[in-house]
Design a protein around this motif. Sequence first.
Motif, PDB file in Angstrom:
ATOM      1  N   PRO A 190      21.081  19.637   4.615  1.00  0.00           N
ATOM      2  CA  PRO A 190      20.494  18.424   5.199  1.00  0.00           C
ATOM      3  C   PRO A 190      19.002  18.333   4.854  1.00  0.00           C
ATOM      4  N   MET A 191      18.570  17.166   4.444  1.00  0.00           N
ATOM      5  CA  MET A 191      17.168  17.005   4.056  1.00  0.00           C
ATOM      6  C   MET A 191      16.274  16.960   5.293  1.00  0.00           C
ATOM      7  N   PRO A 192      15.224  17.763   5.321  1.00  0.00           N
ATOM      8  CA  PRO A 192      14.296  17.668   6.453  1.00  0.00           C
ATOM      9  C   PRO A 192      13.516  16.358   6.381  1.00  0.00           C
ATOM     10  N   ASP A 193      12.961  15.963   7.491  1.00  0.00           N
ATOM     11  CA  ASP A 193      12.203  14.717   7.515  1.00  0.00           C
ATOM     12  C   ASP A 193      10.909  14.893   6.713  1.00  0.00           C
ATOM     13  N   PRO A 194      10.750  14.172   5.607  1.00  0.00           N
ATOM     14  CA  PRO A 194       9.568  14.391   4.769  1.00  0.00           C
ATOM     15  C   PRO A 194       8.249  14.057   5.470  1.00  0.00           C
ATOM     16  N   LYS A 240       5.898  24.170   2.937  1.00  0.00           N
ATOM     17  CA  LYS A 240       6.732  25.364   2.903  1.00  0.00           C
ATOM     18  C   LYS A 240       8.196  25.020   3.142  1.00  0.00           C
ATOM     19  N   GLU A 241       8.429  24.237   4.195  1.00  0.00           N
ATOM     20  CA  GLU A 241       9.807  23.861   4.516  1.00  0.00           C
ATOM     21  C   GLU A 241      10.392  23.009   3.397  1.00  0.00           C
ATOM     22  N   TRP A 242       9.534  22.158   2.831  1.00  0.00           N
ATOM     23  CA  TRP A 242      10.003  21.272   1.768  1.00  0.00           C
ATOM     24  C   TRP A 242      10.433  22.104   0.550  1.00  0.00           C
ATOM     25  N   ALA A 243       9.606  23.076   0.205  1.00  0.00           N
ATOM     26  CA  ALA A 243       9.924  23.941  -0.925  1.00  0.00           C
ATOM     27  C   ALA A 243      11.193  24.749  -0.638  1.00  0.00           C
ATOM     28  N   ALA A 244      11.327  25.191   0.618  1.00  0.00           N
ATOM     29  CA  ALA A 244      12.512  25.955   0.986  1.00  0.00           C
ATOM     30  C   ALA A 244      13.769  25.112   0.821  1.00  0.00           C
ATOM     31  N   TRP A 245      13.650  23.838   1.221  1.00  0.00           N
ATOM     32  CA  TRP A 245      14.816  22.951   1.099  1.00  0.00           C
ATOM     33  C   TRP A 245      15.170  22.737  -0.372  1.00  0.00           C
ATOM     34  N   LEU A 246      14.130  22.624  -1.181  1.00  0.00           N
ATOM     35  CA  LEU A 246      14.371  22.348  -2.602  1.00  0.00           C
ATOM     36  C   LEU A 246      14.929  23.569  -3.334  1.00  0.00           C
ATOM     37  N   PHE A 247      14.351  24.731  -3.058  1.00  0.00           N
ATOM     38  CA  PHE A 247      14.597  25.863  -3.960  1.00  0.00           C
ATOM     39  C   PHE A 247      15.392  27.024  -3.374  1.00  0.00           C
ATOM     40  N   LEU A 248      15.460  27.146  -2.040  1.00  0.00           N
ATOM     41  CA  LEU A 248      16.109  28.335  -1.473  1.00  0.00           C
ATOM     42  C   LEU A 248      17.545  28.044  -1.070  1.00  0.00           C
TER      43      LEU A 248
END
Lengths: 244, 103
Positions: free
Chosen positions: B25-29, B35-43
Amino acid sequence: MNAINPTSLKRRSFIYRELVKLGAAFGEVNGAAVALNFGATREAELASARRLALADLSVLPHAGFKGRGTAEWLTAQGLSIGPDSNIAYGQAGGELAARLAPAEIFLLDSLAGSGALMQRLNSAWKWAEAAPRPQQGYPLPRQDSHGWFMLAGEFAPEMFSKMCGVDLRRDRFADGQIAQTSVAKMGAIIIRADRKVKYGRAHAAYHVLADIASAEYLWSCLLDAGEEFGIKPVGLTALRDLEQ
Amino acid sequence: MKVMNCPLNGPRNISEFAWGGEVKPMPDPATMGDKEWAAWLFLEANEAGLVREWWCHVPTSYWFIAERNNITDEIIKTYPATELFNTRVEFAAKAPSGSGEKK
């Protein structure tokens, strides 16, 4: 039609040098140099086209439309497009509207190659002036993105089985069906488009569309794979004459 | 060869497909930090068991969703992404940071 030098026209196939080496005689179709025959007699080329033959149609008009609302917009322009994806729908002028996905259509001209339908559609399409814009899709130029070959003849399915994972035999893969798959390790679109005759069984034929930058590679792969079946290059004339 | 069922093209050799990562699920941008955005993209969570993943049928560039059991290496089912993503996501413009009004 008189033979012409392909370099006398600005529009010619990416692989025209290969075609010249194979002895092609060129003619002009809609401003482009098309290989009409390869020096054999008409009967010999027709016999090849019934057995197994490869032709280059890359310069004949082809175009695409994509995006939500595309099928509806094209229908409003007078095309007949059915609901199923991966089916090519025949049009009044002999063109094919290949539905690659619910909202993506690849248009192939008939072998007459006048380009009339593509021209009409391209001039009819425009963005609505202001938002909210209606969902009508958008043109997706395909003329110079995709090489276009036709593999014709009884042995075509057997030959394809060497280089592609989809079962293209005539009893499993109906006329008008589309397979978007990998051919000789390249992404390609295969459309079964039998050449119909007045009497008797239609002649098996398949359109092969693939990235034009690799056209020379794919052309040589197809000729190589067909060697054991006696494949021959044929020109546009033989393909046109098949349908009589 | 292993066969995967593409929702658009039907059963095809697995060599025609490319893996595209887990469905997350995409976090609210607007509220997420970098950090959270990068985690969502890459981890990736990289869990064992039943997973839901993006897959692409490469010859058609068609992205869809597959559910598979990565312990038994079974593909349970595949379906179009529109089954999960069926509403348009609107992105509200972020208020410009720093001083001064945007002209």
